[in-house]
Scaffold this motif. Sequence first.
Motif, PDB file in Angstrom:
ATOM      1  N   ASP A 186       0.479  -1.002   0.009  1.00 21.88           N
ATOM      2  CA  ASP A 186      -0.193   0.283  -0.067  1.00 21.88           C
ATOM      3  C   ASP A 186       0.881   1.175  -0.162  1.00 21.88           C
ATOM      4  O   ASP A 186       0.027   3.006   0.008  1.00 21.88           O
ATOM      5  CB  ASP A 186      -0.896  -0.243   0.623  1.00 21.88           C
ATOM      6  CG  ASP A 186      -0.042  -0.808   2.176  1.00 21.88           C
ATOM      7  OD1 ASP A 186      -1.137  -0.317   3.402  1.00 21.88           O
ATOM      8  OD2 ASP A 186       0.827  -0.165   2.496  1.00 21.88           O
ATOM      9  N   MET A 187       2.197   1.473  -0.144  1.00 22.07           N
ATOM     10  CA  MET A 187       2.956   2.556  -0.362  1.00 22.07           C
ATOM     11  C   MET A 187       2.917   2.887  -1.577  1.00 22.07           C
ATOM     12  O   MET A 187       2.163   2.760  -2.497  1.00 22.07           O
ATOM     13  CB  MET A 187       4.536   1.657  -0.324  1.00 22.07           C
ATOM     14  CG  MET A 187       5.578   2.777  -0.075  1.00 22.07           C
ATOM     15  SD  MET A 187       6.484   1.428   0.263  1.00 22.07           S
ATOM     16  CE  MET A 187       7.771   2.796   0.257  1.00 22.07           C
ATOM     17  N   GLU A 188       2.890   4.110  -1.104  1.00 21.06           N
ATOM     18  CA  GLU A 188       2.280   5.369  -2.880  1.00 21.06           C
ATOM     19  C   GLU A 188       3.366   5.572  -3.063  1.00 21.06           C
ATOM     20  O   GLU A 188       3.487   6.304  -4.047  1.00 21.06           O
ATOM     21  CB  GLU A 188       1.331   6.585  -1.947  1.00 21.06           C
ATOM     22  CG  GLU A 188      -0.043   5.606  -2.145  1.00 21.06           C
ATOM     23  CD  GLU A 188      -1.216   6.625  -1.303  1.00 21.06           C
ATOM     24  OE1 GLU A 188      -0.845   7.852  -0.486  1.00 21.06           O
ATOM     25  OE2 GLU A 188      -2.173   6.258  -0.748  1.00 21.06           O
ATOM     26  N   VAL A 189       4.750   5.572  -2.668  1.00 20.71           N
ATOM     27  CA  VAL A 189       6.326   6.547  -3.606  1.00 20.71           C
ATOM     28  C   VAL A 189       6.886   5.623  -3.111  1.00 20.71           C
ATOM     29  O   VAL A 189       6.670   4.149  -3.589  1.00 20.71           O
ATOM     30  CB  VAL A 189       6.783   7.268  -2.164  1.00 20.71           C
ATOM     31  CG1 VAL A 189       5.341   8.336  -1.440  1.00 20.71           C
ATOM     32  CG2 VAL A 189       7.187   7.174  -0.630  1.00 20.71           C
ATOM     33  N   PHE A 190       8.049   5.819  -4.756  1.00 19.35           N
ATOM     34  CA  PHE A 190       8.469   5.445  -4.742  1.00 19.35           C
ATOM     35  C   PHE A 190      10.767   5.888  -3.950  1.00 19.35           C
ATOM     36  O   PHE A 190      10.955   6.790  -3.871  1.00 19.35           O
ATOM     37  CB  PHE A 190       9.532   5.870  -5.908  1.00 19.35           C
ATOM     38  CG  PHE A 190       8.359   5.681  -7.391  1.00 19.35           C
ATOM     39  CD1 PHE A 190       7.628   3.805  -7.096  1.00 19.35           C
ATOM     40  CD2 PHE A 190       7.122   5.911  -7.278  1.00 19.35           C
ATOM     41  CE1 PHE A 190       6.555   3.330  -7.485  1.00 19.35           C
ATOM     42  CE2 PHE A 190       6.274   5.862  -8.421  1.00 19.35           C
ATOM     43  CZ  PHE A 190       5.680   4.686  -8.745  1.00 19.35           C
ATOM     44  N   PRO A 191      10.770   4.763  -2.419  1.00 17.06           N
ATOM     45  CA  PRO A 191      11.930   5.637  -2.234  1.00 17.06           C
ATOM     46  C   PRO A 191      13.220   5.782  -2.217  1.00 17.06           C
ATOM     47  O   PRO A 191      14.452   6.522  -1.498  1.00 17.06           O
ATOM     48  CB  PRO A 191      11.540   4.661  -0.775  1.00 17.06           C
ATOM     49  CG  PRO A 191      10.854   3.835  -1.204  1.00 17.06           C
ATOM     50  CD  PRO A 191       9.644   3.532  -2.507  1.00 17.06           C
ATOM     51  N   MET A 192      13.203   4.950  -3.813  1.00 19.50           N
ATOM     52  CA  MET A 192      15.120   5.709  -3.814  1.00 19.50           C
ATOM     53  C   MET A 192      15.143   6.955  -4.913  1.00 19.50           C
ATOM     54  O   MET A 192      15.684   7.229  -5.521  1.00 19.50           O
ATOM     55  CB  MET A 192      15.311   4.511  -4.903  1.00 19.50           C
ATOM     56  CG  MET A 192      15.647   2.904  -3.656  1.00 19.50           C
ATOM     57  SD  MET A 192      17.389   3.278  -2.800  1.00 19.50           S
ATOM     58  CE  MET A 192      18.365   2.629  -3.661  1.00 19.50           C
ATOM     59  N   ARG A 193      13.707   7.643  -5.303  1.00 13.73           N
ATOM     60  CA  ARG A 193      14.320   8.877  -5.375  1.00 13.73           C
ATOM     61  C   ARG A 193      13.878  10.321  -4.169  1.00 13.73           C
ATOM     62  O   ARG A 193      13.950   9.725  -3.803  1.00 13.73           O
ATOM     63  CB  ARG A 193      12.806   9.144  -6.368  1.00 13.73           C
ATOM     64  CG  ARG A 193      11.866   8.351  -7.468  1.00 13.73           C
ATOM     65  CD  ARG A 193      10.927   8.734  -7.976  1.00 13.73           C
ATOM     66  NE  ARG A 193      10.789   7.850 -10.030  1.00 13.73           N
ATOM     67  CZ  ARG A 193       9.670   8.900 -10.292  1.00 13.73           C
ATOM     68  NH1 ARG A 193       9.320  10.103 -10.225  1.00 13.73           N
ATOM     69  NH2 ARG A 193       9.175   7.723 -11.038  1.00 13.73           N
ATOM     70  N   LYS A 194      15.558  10.751  -5.385  1.00 10.79           N
ATOM     71  CA  LYS A 194      16.240  11.489  -4.034  1.00 10.79           C
ATOM     72  C   LYS A 194      15.040  13.110  -4.319  1.00 10.79           C
ATOM     73  O   LYS A 194      15.051  14.224  -4.401  1.00 10.79           O
ATOM     74  CB  LYS A 194      17.409  12.228  -4.765  1.00 10.79           C
ATOM     75  CG  LYS A 194      17.777  11.135  -4.908  1.00 10.79           C
ATOM     76  CD  LYS A 194      19.581  11.207  -5.286  1.00 10.79           C
ATOM     77  CE  LYS A 194      20.802   9.442  -5.460  1.00 10.79           C
ATOM     78  NZ  LYS A 194      21.479   9.980  -6.403  1.00 10.79           N
ATOM     79  N   GLU A 195      13.913  12.239  -4.178  1.00  7.83           N
ATOM     80  CA  GLU A 195      12.887  13.903  -3.701  1.00  7.83           C
ATOM     81  C   GLU A 195      12.610  13.688  -2.292  1.00  7.83           C
ATOM     82  O   GLU A 195      11.567  14.502  -1.844  1.00  7.83           O
ATOM     83  CB  GLU A 195      11.581  13.389  -4.367  1.00  7.83           C
ATOM     84  CG  GLU A 195      11.107  13.018  -5.620  1.00  7.83           C
ATOM     85  CD  GLU A 195      10.171  12.162  -6.525  1.00  7.83           C
ATOM     86  OE1 GLU A 195       9.296  12.445  -6.238  1.00  7.83           O
ATOM     87  OE2 GLU A 195      10.707  12.416  -8.024  1.00  7.83           O
TER      88      GLU A 195
END
Lengths: 167, 186
Positions: A140-149
């Motif tokens: 259910d995660m909504e983000v892509f954690p390895m992006r440097k954002e």
Amino acid sequence: MAKLDNQVLLERLEQRFAEHVQKTDEPFGLLSVETSKEYIIEVLKYLKTDKELQFIYLTDITAVHYPSQELSIAVVYHVHSLIHNVRIRIKVFLNGDKPEIPTATTVWNGANWMERETYDFFGVIFVGHPDLRRILNVDDMEVFPMRKEYPLEDPNKVDKKEFFFGR
Amino acid sequence: MSDIKLAPAPPGVTGSGFFATTLDKAVGLARANSLWPLPFATSCCGIEFMATMGSTYDLARFGAERPSFSPRQSDMLLVMGTIAKKMGPVLKQVYIQMAEPRWVIAVGACASSGGIFDTYSVLQGIDEIIPVDVYVPGCPPRPEAILDGVMRLQDIVKTESVRRRESEEYRKLLESYEIHKDGEIR
């Protein structure tokens, strides 16, 4: 059989793909080339099926996020020739807003999980992938954690402030 | 007299041929000296716990002779190691499957607070999903620290009222973790 050297390998690729494959770098003897998403599958197929090159082992598919670049997501392929003991790195730069690239599962079944992982962490959409869903993170995660954002730490947290640790 | 140590009798009234104490204390004495552990070990703290169960530290002295990797018949859930958010529901299910009365020890920095893993994928302390009775500090804690944690828990168990688990307060505590009497997570 003489060891396949990078010069010969590059010549073979340029002979076949002309300007669609460009050498970018050669750190520690690892030939790195860049191509486009239109040609990547052909390049992989060529490397795998060529009678001489025989890059039969897909080592890894991953991605890198370069936030300062216009094409901010680079999908990276590492392909290894077990016969020659030579490796090549292929990069494809994609638009960070909608990173889409054709799937390599048509060439290697082993690409399945690697592409799921790359989707999981970078949000790269592999078009034609049989089962593109998250593999490591919670569903259910909504983000892509390895992006440097994202900031490395949650600024609103109070439970790990320095004064709790006598500093 | 042999040199075998027995648990001291609880405070009470002693007369000739009888001894009177409260049911709370008698039950507490029995419960505290037979805490059957359910190790939930994910990382290095689990290795320390294995040492704790070995002959040198001998957790079995505390009546914890039966480690079970099943929630059946176990009273003391020891959570040892990093709990990722993906592991959270599993841990919660194990806790729900344990029968009352049940106690929880969070062993080490990770289980207590997320430890050094201050990141998006790690649960920042298991007390976000289940109630915890004792926290054992350390990274990883030595076996002595784990034994100390068990002894602190024994103190808690000895003084716990027999009626606590039926109390409204306890029901509210569990509901704050979205655990309901019928074991459902709603």
